[in-house]
Enzyme design. Structure first.
Site, PDB file in Angstrom:
ATOM      1  N   THR A 187       0.850  -1.199   0.000  1.00 51.91           N
ATOM      2  CA  THR A 187       0.000   0.000   0.000  1.00 51.91           C
ATOM      3  C   THR A 187       0.886   1.250   0.000  1.00 51.91           C
ATOM      4  O   THR A 187       2.018   1.224   0.465  1.00 51.91           O
ATOM      5  CB  THR A 187      -0.960   0.032   1.213  1.00 51.91           C
ATOM      6  OG1 THR A 187      -0.197   0.137   2.419  1.00 51.91           O
ATOM      7  CG2 THR A 187      -1.839  -1.208   1.259  1.00 51.91           C
ATOM      8  N   SER A 189       4.549   6.065  -4.453  1.00 52.40           N
ATOM      9  CA  SER A 189       5.401   7.173  -4.018  1.00 52.40           C
ATOM     10  C   SER A 189       6.399   6.690  -2.969  1.00 52.40           C
ATOM     11  O   SER A 189       6.157   5.674  -2.296  1.00 52.40           O
ATOM     12  CB  SER A 189       4.504   8.262  -3.419  1.00 52.40           C
ATOM     13  OG  SER A 189       5.250   9.348  -2.939  1.00 52.40           O
ATOM     14  N   GLY A 190       7.517   7.387  -2.872  1.00 46.63           N
ATOM     15  CA  GLY A 190       8.445   7.211  -1.745  1.00 46.63           C
ATOM     16  C   GLY A 190       8.854   5.771  -1.459  1.00 46.63           C
ATOM     17  O   GLY A 190       9.277   5.032  -2.354  1.00 46.63           O
ATOM     18  N   ILE A 191       8.712   5.394  -0.200  1.00 45.01           N
ATOM     19  CA  ILE A 191       9.161   4.083   0.275  1.00 45.01           C
ATOM     20  C   ILE A 191       8.418   2.947  -0.423  1.00 45.01           C
ATOM     21  O   ILE A 191       9.017   1.940  -0.825  1.00 45.01           O
ATOM     22  CB  ILE A 191       8.945   4.003   1.814  1.00 45.01           C
ATOM     23  CG1 ILE A 191       9.920   4.956   2.526  1.00 45.01           C
ATOM     24  CG2 ILE A 191       9.067   2.576   2.315  1.00 45.01           C
ATOM     25  CD1 ILE A 191       9.592   5.219   4.000  1.00 45.01           C
ATOM     26  N   GLY A 192       7.105   3.093  -0.590  1.00 45.96           N
ATOM     27  CA  GLY A 192       6.311   2.036  -1.217  1.00 45.96           C
ATOM     28  C   GLY A 192       6.733   1.797  -2.658  1.00 45.96           C
ATOM     29  O   GLY A 192       6.862   0.644  -3.103  1.00 45.96           O
ATOM     30  N   TYR A 205       0.336  11.816  14.968  1.00 45.64           N
ATOM     31  CA  TYR A 205       1.084  10.902  14.083  1.00 45.64           C
ATOM     32  C   TYR A 205       1.870   9.882  14.919  1.00 45.64           C
ATOM     33  O   TYR A 205       1.839   8.682  14.644  1.00 45.64           O
ATOM     34  CB  TYR A 205       2.025  11.718  13.198  1.00 45.64           C
ATOM     35  CG  TYR A 205       2.934  10.911  12.306  1.00 45.64           C
ATOM     36  CD1 TYR A 205       2.417  10.125  11.277  1.00 45.64           C
ATOM     37  CD2 TYR A 205       4.326  10.934  12.472  1.00 45.64           C
ATOM     38  CE1 TYR A 205       3.258   9.382  10.448  1.00 45.64           C
ATOM     39  CE2 TYR A 205       5.164  10.202  11.640  1.00 45.64           C
ATOM     40  CZ  TYR A 205       4.628   9.434  10.637  1.00 45.64           C
ATOM     41  OH  TYR A 205       5.456   8.703   9.815  1.00 45.64           O
TER      42      TYR A 205
HETATM   43  P1  NAD Z   1       4.949   9.311   0.604  1.00 45.40           P
HETATM   44  O1  NAD Z   1       4.039  10.450   0.828  1.00 45.40           O
HETATM   45  O2  NAD Z   1       5.917   9.370  -0.527  1.00 45.40           O
HETATM   46  O3  NAD Z   1       4.137   7.958   0.495  1.00 45.40           O
HETATM   47  C1  NAD Z   1       2.973   7.720   1.235  1.00 45.40           C
HETATM   48  C2  NAD Z   1       2.068   6.894   0.389  1.00 45.40           C
HETATM   49  O4  NAD Z   1       0.861   6.619   1.116  1.00 45.40           O
HETATM   50  C3  NAD Z   1       1.652   7.637  -0.882  1.00 45.40           C
HETATM   51  O5  NAD Z   1       1.664   6.727  -1.948  1.00 45.40           O
HETATM   52  C4  NAD Z   1       0.247   8.084  -0.565  1.00 45.40           C
HETATM   53  O6  NAD Z   1      -0.558   8.253  -1.712  1.00 45.40           O
HETATM   54  C5  NAD Z   1      -0.222   6.909   0.277  1.00 45.40           C
HETATM   55  N1  NAD Z   1      -1.437   7.223   1.008  1.00 45.40           N
HETATM   56  C6  NAD Z   1      -1.696   8.276   1.817  1.00 45.40           C
HETATM   57  N2  NAD Z   1      -2.954   8.233   2.245  1.00 45.40           N
HETATM   58  C7  NAD Z   1      -3.521   7.129   1.676  1.00 45.40           C
HETATM   59  C8  NAD Z   1      -4.799   6.541   1.722  1.00 45.40           C
HETATM   60  N3  NAD Z   1      -5.795   7.078   2.426  1.00 45.40           N
HETATM   61  N4  NAD Z   1      -5.017   5.412   1.018  1.00 45.40           N
HETATM   62  C9  NAD Z   1      -4.022   4.857   0.294  1.00 45.40           C
HETATM   63  N5  NAD Z   1      -2.795   5.365   0.205  1.00 45.40           N
HETATM   64  C10 NAD Z   1      -2.550   6.491   0.897  1.00 45.40           C
HETATM   65  O7  NAD Z   1       5.750   9.127   1.966  1.00 45.40           O
HETATM   66  P2  NAD Z   1       6.710   7.974   2.520  1.00 45.40           P
HETATM   67  O8  NAD Z   1       7.711   8.683   3.334  1.00 45.40           O
HETATM   68  O9  NAD Z   1       7.138   7.047   1.464  1.00 45.40           O
HETATM   69  O10 NAD Z   1       5.697   7.256   3.530  1.00 45.40           O
HETATM   70  C11 NAD Z   1       5.516   5.857   3.585  1.00 45.40           C
HETATM   71  C12 NAD Z   1       5.365   5.437   5.022  1.00 45.40           C
HETATM   72  O11 NAD Z   1       6.590   5.704   5.708  1.00 45.40           O
HETATM   73  C13 NAD Z   1       4.273   6.164   5.802  1.00 45.40           C
HETATM   74  O12 NAD Z   1       3.547   5.237   6.571  1.00 45.40           O
HETATM   75  C14 NAD Z   1       5.054   7.098   6.701  1.00 45.40           C
HETATM   76  O13 NAD Z   1       4.357   7.395   7.886  1.00 45.40           O
HETATM   77  C15 NAD Z   1       6.294   6.285   6.958  1.00 45.40           C
HETATM   78  N6  NAD Z   1       7.472   7.008   7.434  1.00 45.40           N
HETATM   79  C16 NAD Z   1       8.085   7.931   6.632  1.00 45.40           C
HETATM   80  C17 NAD Z   1       9.184   8.611   7.110  1.00 45.40           C
HETATM   81  C18 NAD Z   1       9.913   9.640   6.284  1.00 45.40           C
HETATM   82  O14 NAD Z   1      10.747  10.360   6.827  1.00 45.40           O
HETATM   83  N7  NAD Z   1       9.658   9.736   4.986  1.00 45.40           N
HETATM   84  C19 NAD Z   1       9.668   8.346   8.397  1.00 45.40           C
HETATM   85  C20 NAD Z   1       9.018   7.407   9.169  1.00 45.40           C
HETATM   86  C21 NAD Z   1       7.927   6.739   8.676  1.00 45.40           C
END
Ligand code: NAD
Length: 249
Positions: free
Chosen positions: A12, A16-19, A150
């Site tokens: 899920t 974007s990003g990590i996914g 958060y």
């Molecule tokens: P990102 O914004 O690039 O990716 C987040 C993804 O979640 C996006 O694809 C977005 O569309 C999706 N998303 C958001 N709301 C949604 C919904 N209601 N239904 C389906 N998809 C939804 O950011 P990321 O940094 O890759 O975040 C991924 C995970 O990593 C998140 O859970 C975030 O909390 C966690 N995280 C990120 C960091 C950081 O510094 N980037 C640090 C700790 C944890």
């Protein structure tokens, strides 16, 4: 190159990003990947850049029906699931004095209710010996201003993962959480903060990390590969910090 050969993985927040970085790596390692995301256009754009055996599914994780539909489409297409990576999340910043019910509901519906309901829907379809991964965060171990709700949401997810680890033990399903530190992804642009504030915050985070920098999505993807693969066959129930040491000092 074949650490996940023929494994079926659902991710899920995969556009974007990590996914997205994890979806790319899983595909390179031979997995069949279901990329789930909230925005159809973003998924379509990303699909053009990917190679391998994958499908995209539009699913807002905060909507229960969308979670059940995601699992249905995934299993109709590929059969049973081997890897469930519940990664989607949001991190809007608000000081505690300004928290609203809407802010709370939005974060908890996406970061907590979503993964919990997706897990419930997926469990009957996960192969024995499969694996479930959550993206947690080091914010459940440290206190960063503005991230009250958060942080609470990631703490809730961590607690849920502990119970899940126990409840699926008879099926040999491993449950692990990844706790990233500051990772350079688009999430910072979605926090509702002006660009200069984001840049200052970024410098502040990087300065606190013993390795002195943000991590990359690819570094988290490599961790998600390790934890999902047989290389981590005796790792279960943990939260693995991938944060350049930030949570350890
Ligand atoms: P990102 O914004 O690039 O990716 C987040 C993804 O979640 C996006 O694809 C977005 O569309 C999706 N998303 C958001 N709301 C949604 C919904 N209601 N239904 C389906 N998809 C939804 O950011 P990321 O940094 O890759 O975040 C991924 C995970 O990593 C998140 O859970 C975030 O909390 C966690 N995280 C990120 C960091 C950081 O510094 N980037 C640090 C700790 C944890």
């Amino acid at each position: 190159m074949n650490k996940l050969k023929n494994k079926v993985a659902i991710i899920t927040g995969a556009n974007s990003g990590i996914g997205l970085a994890t979806a790319k790596l899983y595909l390179q390692e031979g997995a069949k990947v279901v990329l789930a995301g909230r925005r159809k256009e973003a998924l379509e754009k990303v699909a053009e850049t990917l190679e391998g055996d994958f499908i995209t599914v539009v699913a807002d994780v905060s909507i229960p029906d969308n979670n059940s539909n995601l699992i249905k489409v995934a299993t109709d297409t590929y059969g049973k699931i081997d890897i469930l990576f519940l990664n989607a999340g949001i991190a809007p910043v608000i000081p505690i004095t300004d928290i609203t019910e809407t802010h709370y509901d939005e974060i908890f519906n996406i970061n907590v209710k979503g993964p919990i309901l997706a897990t419930k829907e997926a469990l009957p379809h996960i192969n024995d010996g499969g694996t479930i991964l959550f993206t947690s965060s080091i914010v459940n171990q440290k206190g960063f201003d503005g991230l009250g709700v958060y942080s609470a949401s990631k703490g809730a997810l961590r607690s849920f993962a502990r119970v899940l680890t126990s409840e699926v033990k008879s099926r040999g399903i491993r449950v692990n959480s990844i706790a990233p530190g500051p990772i350079d992804t688009p999430i910072y642009g979605k926090m509702g903060l002006p660009q200069d504030v984001i840049e200052e915050m970024g410098k502040g985070f990087a300065g606190q990390v013993p390795l002195g920098r943000f991590g990359t999505s690819e570094e988290i993807a490599k961790t998600a590969l390790f934890l999902a693969s047989d290389d981590a066959s005796y790792i279960n129930g943990i939260e693995l910090e991938v944060d350049g040491g930030l949570s350890q000092i």
